[in-house]
Design an enzyme around this catalytic site. Structure first.
Site, mmCIF file in Angstrom:
data_model
loop_
_atom_site.group_PDB
_atom_site.id
_atom_site.type_symbol
_atom_site.label_atom_id
_atom_site.label_comp_id
_atom_site.label_asym_id
_atom_site.label_seq_id
_atom_site.Cartn_x
_atom_site.Cartn_y
_atom_site.Cartn_z
ATOM 1 N N CYS A 93 0.822 -1.177 -0.050
ATOM 2 C CA CYS A 93 0.189 0.237 0.148
ATOM 3 C C CYS A 93 1.100 1.217 -0.291
ATOM 4 O O CYS A 93 1.555 1.700 -0.719
ATOM 5 C CB CYS A 93 -1.330 0.028 1.050
ATOM 6 S SG CYS A 93 -2.106 1.518 0.595
ATOM 7 N N ARG A 127 -12.462 7.192 -1.063
ATOM 8 C CA ARG A 127 -11.152 6.147 -0.405
ATOM 9 C C ARG A 127 -11.811 5.118 -1.045
ATOM 10 O O ARG A 127 -12.721 4.526 -1.152
ATOM 11 C CB ARG A 127 -11.265 5.948 0.808
ATOM 12 C CG ARG A 127 -10.236 7.835 1.383
ATOM 13 C CD ARG A 127 -10.122 6.823 3.088
ATOM 14 N NE ARG A 127 -8.363 6.043 2.941
ATOM 15 C CZ ARG A 127 -7.606 6.384 3.338
ATOM 16 N NH1 ARG A 127 -7.206 7.543 2.743
ATOM 17 N NH2 ARG A 127 -6.113 5.428 2.903
ATOM 18 N N HIS A 194 -3.208 -5.541 2.504
ATOM 19 C CA HIS A 194 -3.220 -5.914 3.985
ATOM 20 C C HIS A 194 -3.878 -6.592 4.410
ATOM 21 O O HIS A 194 -4.898 -7.197 3.928
ATOM 22 C CB HIS A 194 -3.773 -4.354 4.523
ATOM 23 C CG HIS A 194 -3.283 -2.926 4.090
ATOM 24 N ND1 HIS A 194 -2.132 -2.941 4.855
ATOM 25 C CD2 HIS A 194 -3.865 -1.652 3.826
ATOM 26 C CE1 HIS A 194 -1.964 -1.294 4.384
ATOM 27 N NE2 HIS A 194 -3.084 -1.421 3.488
HETATM 28 N N1 GLN Z 1 -2.129 6.696 2.354
HETATM 29 C C1 GLN Z 1 -1.747 6.354 1.611
HETATM 30 C C2 GLN Z 1 -3.141 6.414 0.761
HETATM 31 O O1 GLN Z 1 -4.537 6.731 1.343
HETATM 32 C C3 GLN Z 1 -1.927 4.842 1.301
HETATM 33 C C4 GLN Z 1 -3.052 4.670 2.675
HETATM 34 C C5 GLN Z 1 -2.145 2.622 2.655
HETATM 35 O O2 GLN Z 1 -1.526 2.325 3.067
HETATM 36 N N2 GLN Z 1 -2.920 2.132 3.619
HETATM 37 O O3 GLN Z 1 -3.675 6.460 -0.504
#
Ligand code: GLN
Length: 250
Positions: A93, A127, A194
């Protein structure tokens, strides 16, 4: 044998228990009589090409990425030399985004990347969150699935001809549109997954371990004997079911 892992910025990039991936690698290595030696690589710690069999970097919120991005970009040549030298890489990620060329926040600020992966990322307004399932073929003719959990604002665009890690069966993936997830460059894997990723994908943990051992021995990746992964397979099945219940790319 000893397998040396460079864990990049463990104090900043470790959300969703990404540190758990290291624990899985250590346990599966020891079940085969090997020992994982983990070295934390933080700001100012140089990466000596050849010293690590595996480089690992976890995920993090934009704020944490901003705290490490410039230091990591300063290690660009070292990371590229390590990967070109055959070290395995697992990037999750936020770490995956920073091993690309750049990550642009929604407000336009741009974080530099290492450029190991031929891609760039731009944050979107919404998101992309939820269970995700991939179709993957890391070895010719060996089709497998990877199940995990994603939560990212970043939309990642692979360069023309770049190899994704897998195809999205259910979930968003790199950008919620292309159907591609992650990126692969030889023994280097980048992914949005993840969970942590490896406890529910034991075959992938073994694949990464085998690449790291191939670096250590300058030989071929070993084929490990099967372990009793009943619990891991169940965790995979539950995660895959949840992802499928979400339906295709939504
Ligand atoms: N901050 C990054 C995003 O929002 C990665 C997020 C994460 O590692 N879960 O895309």
């Amino acid at each position: 044998m000893k397998i040396v892992v460079g864990h990049l910025y463990p104090e900043y990039l470790n959300i969703y228990a990404d540190r758990g991936n290291i624990a899985v690698l250590a346990q599966r290595a020891s079940w085969r009589g090997h020992e994982l030696e983990v070295e934390a690589v933080s700001a100012e710690t140089p990466i000596v090409p050849g010293a690590h069999d595996l480089l690992y970097i976890g995920g993090g919120q934009d704020r944490e990425q901003a705290l490490v991005a410039h230091d990591l970009a300063g290690k660009r040549e070292q990371v590229l030399a390590a990967a070109t030298g055959g070290a395995a890489v697992l990037a999750v990620c936020g770490g995956y985004q920073l091993l690309g060329r750049s990550y642009r926040f929604a407000d336009g600020e741009e974080l530099p990347g290492v450029g190991l992966f031929p891609l760039h990322t731009t944050a979107g307004a919404r998101r992309m969150i939820g269970d995700i399932l991939l179709d993957v073929e890391l070895e010719p003719g060996e089709r497998r699935t990877i199940a995990g959990f994603e939560n990212h604002a970043g939309r990642t665009q692979l360069d023309e001809g770049a190899e994704p890690l897998g195809r999205v069966v259910a979930g968003f993936g790199n950008d919620g549109e292309s159907g591609a997830e992650g990126c692969r460059v030889g023994r280097a894997l980048g992914t949005y997954l993840h969970g942590p990723l490896l406890p529910r994908n034991p075959w992938l943990a073994d694949w990464i371990l085998a690449q790291a051992i191939a670096h250590r021995t300058s030989g071929d990746p070993p084929r490990f004997e099967e372990l009793d992964d009943g619990l891991e397979r169940e965790a995979h099945a539950v995660s895959a079911r949840r992802a499928r219940a979400r339906g295709g790319r939504s």
